[in-house]
Design a protein around this motif. Structure first.
Motif, mmCIF file in Angstrom:
data_model
loop_
_atom_site.group_PDB
_atom_site.id
_atom_site.type_symbol
_atom_site.label_atom_id
_atom_site.label_comp_id
_atom_site.label_asym_id
_atom_site.label_seq_id
_atom_site.Cartn_x
_atom_site.Cartn_y
_atom_site.Cartn_z
ATOM 1 N N THR A 135 18.238 14.947 32.678
ATOM 2 C CA THR A 135 18.239 13.592 33.235
ATOM 3 C C THR A 135 19.634 13.021 33.439
ATOM 4 O O THR A 135 19.765 11.876 33.877
ATOM 5 C CB THR A 135 17.449 12.650 32.305
ATOM 6 O OG1 THR A 135 18.034 12.670 30.988
ATOM 7 C CG2 THR A 135 16.001 13.087 32.204
ATOM 8 N N GLU A 136 20.682 13.794 33.103
ATOM 9 C CA GLU A 136 22.020 13.230 33.222
ATOM 10 C C GLU A 136 22.466 13.109 34.674
ATOM 11 O O GLU A 136 23.351 12.329 35.001
ATOM 12 C CB GLU A 136 23.017 14.075 32.428
ATOM 13 C CG GLU A 136 23.154 15.507 32.904
ATOM 14 C CD GLU A 136 24.076 16.315 32.006
ATOM 15 O OE1 GLU A 136 24.578 15.724 31.023
ATOM 16 O OE2 GLU A 136 24.285 17.516 32.272
ATOM 17 N N LYS A 137 21.864 13.885 35.554
ATOM 18 C CA LYS A 137 22.155 13.714 36.976
ATOM 19 C C LYS A 137 20.892 13.996 37.780
ATOM 20 O O LYS A 137 20.027 14.774 37.367
ATOM 21 C CB LYS A 137 23.289 14.632 37.423
ATOM 22 C CG LYS A 137 22.930 16.096 37.483
ATOM 23 C CD LYS A 137 24.069 16.892 38.107
ATOM 24 C CE LYS A 137 23.680 18.361 38.265
ATOM 25 N NZ LYS A 137 24.753 19.128 38.929
ATOM 26 N N GLY A 162 15.261 14.790 37.389
ATOM 27 C CA GLY A 162 16.296 13.935 36.830
ATOM 28 C C GLY A 162 16.240 12.492 37.251
ATOM 29 O O GLY A 162 17.079 11.694 36.824
ATOM 30 N N LEU A 209 18.097 15.329 27.815
ATOM 31 C CA LEU A 209 19.343 14.664 28.190
ATOM 32 C C LEU A 209 20.038 15.412 29.316
ATOM 33 O O LEU A 209 20.553 14.806 30.264
ATOM 34 C CB LEU A 209 20.253 14.556 26.967
ATOM 35 C CG LEU A 209 21.604 13.855 27.187
ATOM 36 C CD1 LEU A 209 21.385 12.402 27.609
ATOM 37 C CD2 LEU A 209 22.451 13.919 25.921
ATOM 38 N N ARG A 210 20.046 16.726 29.254
ATOM 39 C CA ARG A 210 20.703 17.514 30.293
ATOM 40 C C ARG A 210 19.937 17.447 31.614
ATOM 41 O O ARG A 210 20.540 17.446 32.684
ATOM 42 C CB ARG A 210 20.828 18.962 29.841
ATOM 43 C CG ARG A 210 21.739 19.153 28.639
ATOM 44 C CD ARG A 210 21.880 20.610 28.296
ATOM 45 N NE ARG A 210 22.417 21.364 29.422
ATOM 46 C CZ ARG A 210 22.555 22.687 29.427
ATOM 47 N NH1 ARG A 210 22.172 23.381 28.372
ATOM 48 N NH2 ARG A 210 23.046 23.306 30.476
#
Length: 722
Positions: free
Chosen positions: A417-419, A175, A414-415
């Motif tokens: 790399t979101e955190k 991430g 997206l999921r």
């Protein structure tokens, strides 16, 4: 369209039952190892980073139509029964080694574009806007025809692009945007140079000591784990290259040794360029089963592949399909079959999926069909894809971009790399002193085992010295023997230096080993040079003292121990200079033929400028005197040997008059009358040896690191002008 859909469904149902790993549990479920007492639980990667909801299904709806399951589990749907515990866990024999869990890492790349100027005629974009991801404990394969950008994409994700390449886009590890530190990942190139004179265990042990910090004794357990992980236990004590009475390892085992070399670092992510390169079908299946077992420990595995059999294809978790740098599909392997069916290219029942994929997107098949357009098989058609390949590629690309598969990939990226998850940390490197010591000892072991390194050269030197000594023997010590003795020393120095070119192949191999290890930061130019120098000194000294003794006493030079020791030292320094010259030329060309041709030319020119055929004071000044006679190491070696033999010697002319040795040599060779002149010549030889080593260091550090050679430059210019 309904007919296409029915054919695709029929293939999916038949292929799922025929090639699904779940239907072959007795053969393949041995690499799904569970902890005791966890029969009903999925595989647990206890050291892997915790990601919330990474095992959940992501569904993307398009107008209420079909939904696609973008699986983020560590295995493909066909393996879900194995991981869910519905099948019994295999019984492990008592005392069996269990693979150590590895903290895996997720990798995601977004809008990745790579340009290399002049790489292709029609475009500099080798990879165009690629999106994808890889999760811990999974196998992600990048497939495509030749020159589709597979290796470039793999190197871009691993951060191993050449300096000429430019990368655009984003790469995330757990991430976070970051470069993978040393030791957190392993990269296995297409061709890895192994050391044939070492056993598998020795080779991996020396690799572990070069890579890992800490004490030597701590590396043995790491090596044993790597051998177990790659199923090399039966070959641990066998020589990689074999010898005259024993064959070396087969290509499949050699490839596994190359992968095991990277496993000693216990990497979170492993990149492999063509793991099935030059392997037959049985070796390929064994390799992929071994890699599948490796992913069960939690390691994230990303590799390229040209094509595979149906059995091998069933082991993949996700596939990234490329053609001319464009991504035609990314997702689970079985979903790729549905994608081709939706685009109008269903896979025939009796054809391998990977063969069908590559047949549809490989433009080389257009030429084959053009040549064989009048041929038809028993079914009436030459191929299942009856349209131009370029049209098929455009259709597949357009279908993928508008499909739920592409949307699911973007959602998953997206999921992921979101955190940010846990950052990968460097595991530390071995010190330069440790690397020099290890490389020195390893080179000594290799040189002592391989006959062609120095033992063959020793035999050739002895034969040449015997020939020269017998030809010039019985000259006596009169004034009339001076010219003949000068000729003998010139022939000895020049011909032995020329004969050392026989060592070019082994030096070429050493440079290749260094390049292979340096590319993965296992070694450095300084450590390699010191290791090679220190290990070669005993053998060069053995050659110098044995050859000098034979020549010295056959010719009948002055019988004094100090003079003999100077002769040995002078010849040893001459060999040391010549070794540095050969290393420099080999580092420049990286090709045996060009290196030998260049060295022969250099030696002939230096022999002409050495002052024997015409004394230095009478040579033409613009070229032959300055600079050739001053850079010819033959000059200083011959001068020192003649000064050692004739300074302080007088020759009687009649009963009253005598002349000195310097005067006797005046018309035959230029020497200095000073008593310490011979030591100045040895000092010059020493400085030349150091200078050549510095030149080699510069070439290796700035030139070889970029994987550039004169051979490639000339070949590239020839191709560009053709």
């Amino acid at each position: 369209m309904e007919e296409i859909q029915s054919q695709s469904d029929h293939y999916r149902s038949s292929s799922s039952s025929a090639s699904s790993p779940a239907s072959r549990v007795p053969a393949f479920n041995f690499f799904y190892l569970r902890k005791p007492g966890s029969l009903g639980q999925p595989i647990s990667f206890e050291d892997s980073p915790e990601w919330e909801d990474t095992d959940a299904d992501v569904r993307v709806e398009e107008g209420g139509g079909d939904s696609i399951n973008a699986a983020t589990t560590s295995v493909s749907p066909s393996l879900s029964k194995l991981n869910s515990g519905s099948l019994p866990s295999p019984h492990l024999p008592e005392g069996a080694a269990v693979a150590r869990k590895i903290a895996g890492a997720s990798v995601a790349w977004k809008d990745l574009t790579v340009t290399i100027e002049g790489k292709r005629k029609y475009s500099d974009n080798v990879v165009k806007g690629s999106n994808g991801y890889a999760l811990p404990g999974t196998m992600t394969v990048i497939m495509g025809p030749a020159k589709s950008g597979k290796s470039t994409l793999l190197r871009a994700i691993a951060g191993r692009l050449p300096p000429a390449a430019k990368m655009y886009g984003e790469i995330f590890v757990n991430g976070a945007k970051m470069h993978m530190p040393y030791g957190s990942y392993g990269f296995v190139d297409l061709e890895t140079t192994l050391i044939g004179s070492l056993t598998v265990q020795e080779y991996l042990y020396y690799s572990a000591v070069l890579q890992l910090p800490g004490f030597f004794s701590q590396k043995k357990s790491v090596v044993e784990e790597a051998i177990h992980a790659m199923s090399l236990g039966d070959f641990a004590n066998k020589l990689i290259g074999g010898h005259c009475f024993m064959k070396g390892l087969p290509s499949g085992e050699r490839r596994r040794v190359a992968i095991a070399r990277e496993l000693v670092m216990r990497p979170h992510i492993l990149f492999i360029d063509e793991p099935l390169y030059h392997l037959d079908s049985v070796s390929a299946l064994l390799m992929m089963v071994t890699l599948k077992k490796l992913t069960s420990t939690g390691c994230t595995l990303i590799f390229t592949l040209n094509q595979s059999s149906t059995e091998v294809f069933g082991l993949f978790d996700r596939i990234c399909l490329l053609s001319n740098g464009n991504t035609l599909f990314f997702g689970e392997t079985l979903a790729c079959l549905q994608h081709f069916s939706n685009a109008g290219f269903p896979c025939p029942i009796m054809q391998s999926p990977s063969d069908h994929f590559l047949r549809a997107i490989n433009t080389d098949f257009d030429r084959i069909i053009a040549m064989c357009k009048n041929w038809q098989d028993d079914n009436g058609d030459f191929s299942a894809v009856n349209m131009d390949t370029a049209v098929a590629i455009c259709t597949l690309e357009a279908t993928y971009k508008s499909s739920a598969d592409a949307a699911a990939v973007e959602t998953m990226i997206l999921r992921l790399t979101e955190k940010e998850g846990p950052l990968l940390k460097s595991k530390g490197k071995a010190s330069n002193a440790t690397r020099i010591a290890v490389l020195t000892w390893r080179s000594l072991l290799i040189m002592s085992r391989e006959f062609k390194y120095y033992w063959l050269r020793l035999i050739l030197y002895m034969l040449l010295t015997l020939c020269i000594g017998t030809i010039f023997s019985g000259m006596g010590h009169s004034l009339s023997s001076v010219v003949t003795r000068v000729a003998a020393i010139f022939v000895f120095v020049s011909f032995t230096s020329l004969l050392s070119i026989a060592g070019v192949p082994v030096l070429m191999k050493e440079i290749k080993i260094y390049a292979s290890e340096e590319s993965n930061q296992h070694s450095g130019a300084l450590a390699f040079l010191f290791g090679q120098l220190l290990s070669s000194i005993p053998f060069l000294f053995l050659i110098s003292i044995s050859s000098s003794l034979v020549f010295y006493f056959l010719i009948g030079l002055r019988d004094e121990f100090s003079l003999l020791m100077y002769f040995v030292l002078n010849f040893f320094m001459c060999l040391l200079v010549n070794e540095g010259l050969m290393l420099a030329v080999v580092s420049l060309w990286k090709n045996i033929f060009q290196s030998v041709l260049t060295l022969v030319t250099i030696h002939v020119v230096l022999m002409l400028a050495a002052g024997y055929f015409r004394i230095r004071s009478e040579l033409p000044r613009p070229v032959w005197t300055h600079p050739l006679s001053y850079i010819a190491f033959h000059t200083y070696s011959i001068q020192g040997l003649l000064e050692n033999e004739y300074l302080g010697v007088n020759f009687a002319i009649g009963q009253v008059r005598s002349i000195s040795g310097f005067q006797a040599l005046h018309s035959a060779y230029d020497i200095s009358p000073r008593s310490n002149a011979k030591w100045e010549n040895v000092l010059v030889l020493f400085l030349m040896a150091v200078g050549y080593r510095i030149l080699v260091f510069v070439l290796l550090h700035f030139y070889a690191r970029k994987n550039v050679s004169l051979h490639r430059l000339f070949r590239g210019k020839h191709n560009s002008t053709a």
